[in-house]
Design an enzyme around this catalytic site. Structure first.
Site, mmCIF file in Angstrom:
data_model
loop_
_atom_site.group_PDB
_atom_site.id
_atom_site.type_symbol
_atom_site.label_atom_id
_atom_site.label_comp_id
_atom_site.label_asym_id
_atom_site.label_seq_id
_atom_site.Cartn_x
_atom_site.Cartn_y
_atom_site.Cartn_z
ATOM 1 N N GLU A 43 0.754 -1.187 0.053
ATOM 2 C CA GLU A 43 0.176 0.012 -0.026
ATOM 3 C C GLU A 43 0.688 1.326 -0.205
ATOM 4 O O GLU A 43 0.317 2.328 0.250
ATOM 5 C CB GLU A 43 -1.011 0.021 1.394
ATOM 6 C CG GLU A 43 -1.759 -1.039 1.109
ATOM 7 C CD GLU A 43 -2.875 -1.390 2.060
ATOM 8 O OE1 GLU A 43 -2.899 -0.373 3.175
ATOM 9 O OE2 GLU A 43 -3.640 -2.300 2.204
ATOM 10 N N LYS A 102 -15.460 -1.703 2.510
ATOM 11 C CA LYS A 102 -14.951 -2.293 1.383
ATOM 12 C C LYS A 102 -16.048 -2.662 0.228
ATOM 13 O O LYS A 102 -16.552 -3.533 0.695
ATOM 14 C CB LYS A 102 -13.866 -3.322 1.808
ATOM 15 C CG LYS A 102 -12.805 -2.787 2.423
ATOM 16 C CD LYS A 102 -11.763 -4.011 3.053
ATOM 17 C CE LYS A 102 -10.462 -3.558 3.657
ATOM 18 N NZ LYS A 102 -10.068 -4.421 4.292
#
Length: 431
Positions: free
Chosen positions: A208, A340
């Site tokens: 990330e 999500k």
């Protein structure tokens, strides 16, 4: 402009995500030629209650991670049903796919297939109407720019190091605008890189975009972030706060939490004490998945201890699922939900989860996955629902930066109508 615009084609292809794994991309074409396109993300540390991400399992192709079956489902079963439907009726589109799947976990068609179609339809509809995606989803009241929850040190499943907790993040809640918040984070990121270099640590990055140094302990990661905040000229706990994502389900074994990097095996009560000690010492404002997804007693303990002091986010615990969230609300655990899209598989169900959370006084943090693409849907979604917080990685790696750049565009488009709530985004903290 008509209020019924037909879908004339739905098609999917296999593309790559940021971890070089295949994922699903879908194009939806309307009768006037308008096209909507969406690419689906994928997680590394996935909750056991998440909707099914359909993978082919053929080890000779992409190590078994191909998504040709999901693509076939889009191009046949889903396309046959959706062609001719009104793209402006998102609820009907998503309901049709849910009924076609017929399972409680998207196991037949695959959440990756369904989500790609759901989002591509929304994008096509927005394009047809001449609206930005956030305006189409959220209407005239979509105006809140989010506080970034920015991952700058990676551990756990997201990095190859001995740091047990998965993410160490910064949140510039003291900024006055989104663009200022982003600048603050970028400056701290560069400050952290130079600090790590000076200390002799590796400055390679994880999935990330955060750094993945082989630090001696989880606490050292927090200490070096505090140092980086100060070095960048900001005040920890006033302008910039710290957020953690331990991803505790990944370290939960036989009823205990195994901090291998520190040589500790902790009971749920001891794990809560561990967090409470960190919260007392450092400017921590949020902990995500502090306890494992099946450790309801641990969640009760941490909520009792810290639930009025900091944000306690349920990710693996809730998996963007209203049934799981209802259980959490009824049991009084956590005070926030991570959102999500691919955990549940359709835009409609995602919006339902956000609405349920907010009605219960829980915050909603819109999130990326560790396997991302250049798709920027979540940037529009977080503004559409006025969630006030977004988690989408470090200010590095273009699949992460794409979301931040889209938010800068939205901020520019909103102008004086835009609102950055800062600490007010944490309405779930009662202190």
């Amino acid at each position: 402009m008509k209020n019924y615009i037909e879908i004339i084609d739905v098609s999917a292809r296999q593309v790559l995500d940021s971890r070089s794994n295949p994922t699903v991309e879908v194009d939806v074409i309307l009768e006037d030629g308008t096209t909507g396109r969406a690419a689906v993300p994928s997680g590394a540390s996935t909750g056991i209650f998440e909707a099914v991400e359909l993978r082919d399992g053929d080890k000779s192709v992409y190590n078994g991670k191909g998504v040709l079956k999901a693509i076939e489902n889009v191009n046949t079963i889903i396309a046959e049903e959706l062609v001719g439907m009104n793209v402006l009726d998102q609820i009907a589109i998503d309901k049709t796919m849910i009924e076609l799947d017929g399972t409680d976990n998207k196991g037949k068609l695959g959440a990756n297939a369904m989500l790609g179609v759901s989002l591509a339809c929304a994008k096509a509809a927005a394009e047809y109407l001449g609206l930005s995606l956030y305006q189409y989803i959220g209407g005239v009241n979509a105006k809140v720019l989010p506080v970034p929850m920015m991952n700058i040190i990676n551990g756990g499943e997201h990095a190859d190091n001995n740091v047990d907790l998965q993410e160490f993040m910064i949140m510039p809640a003291g900024a006055s605008s989104f663009s200022e918040a982003l600048r603050m984070c970028s400056e701290v990121y560069h400050s952290l890189k130079s600090l790590l270099k000076a200390k002799g640590y590796d400055t390679g990055v994880g999935d990330e975009g955060g750094f993945a140094p082989n630090l001696n302990s989880n606490e050292e990661a927090i200490q070096v972030i505090v140092e980086a905040i100060e070095k960048a000229g900001y005040k920890p706990g006033v302008e910039i706060f710290i957020a953690l994502d331990p991803a505790s389900s990944e370290i939960f074994e036989d009823g205990k939490y195994n901090l291998k990097g520190e040589g500790k095996v902790l009971t749920p009560q001891e794990m809560v004490d561990y967090y409470a000690n960190l919260v007392a010492k450092y400017p921590i404002i949020s902990i995500e998945d502090g306890m494992a997804e099946e450790d309801w007693e641990g969640w009760r303990l941490i909520t009792e201890r810290l639930g009025t002091k900091i944000q306690l986010v349920g990710d693996d615990l809730f998996v963007t699922n209203t049934d799981r969230l209802t259980m959490g609300i009824e049991r009084g655990v956590a005070n926030s939900i991570l959102i999500k899209l691919n955990q549940i598989g359709t835009l409609t169900e995602t919006l339902n989860a956000i609405e349920m959370a907010e009605r219960a006084g829980y915050t909603a943090v819109v999130s990326h996955r560790s396997g991302e693409t250049e798709d920027t849907t979540i940037a529009d979604l977080v503004v559409a629902v006025n969630a006030g917080q977004i988690k989408t990685g470090a200010p590095a790696r273009s699949e992460r930066v794409a979301k931040y750049n889209q938010l800068l565009r939205i901020e520019d488009e909103l102008g004086e109508m835009g609102e950055y709530r800062g600490l007010k985004a944490f309405y779930n903290i009662k202190k």
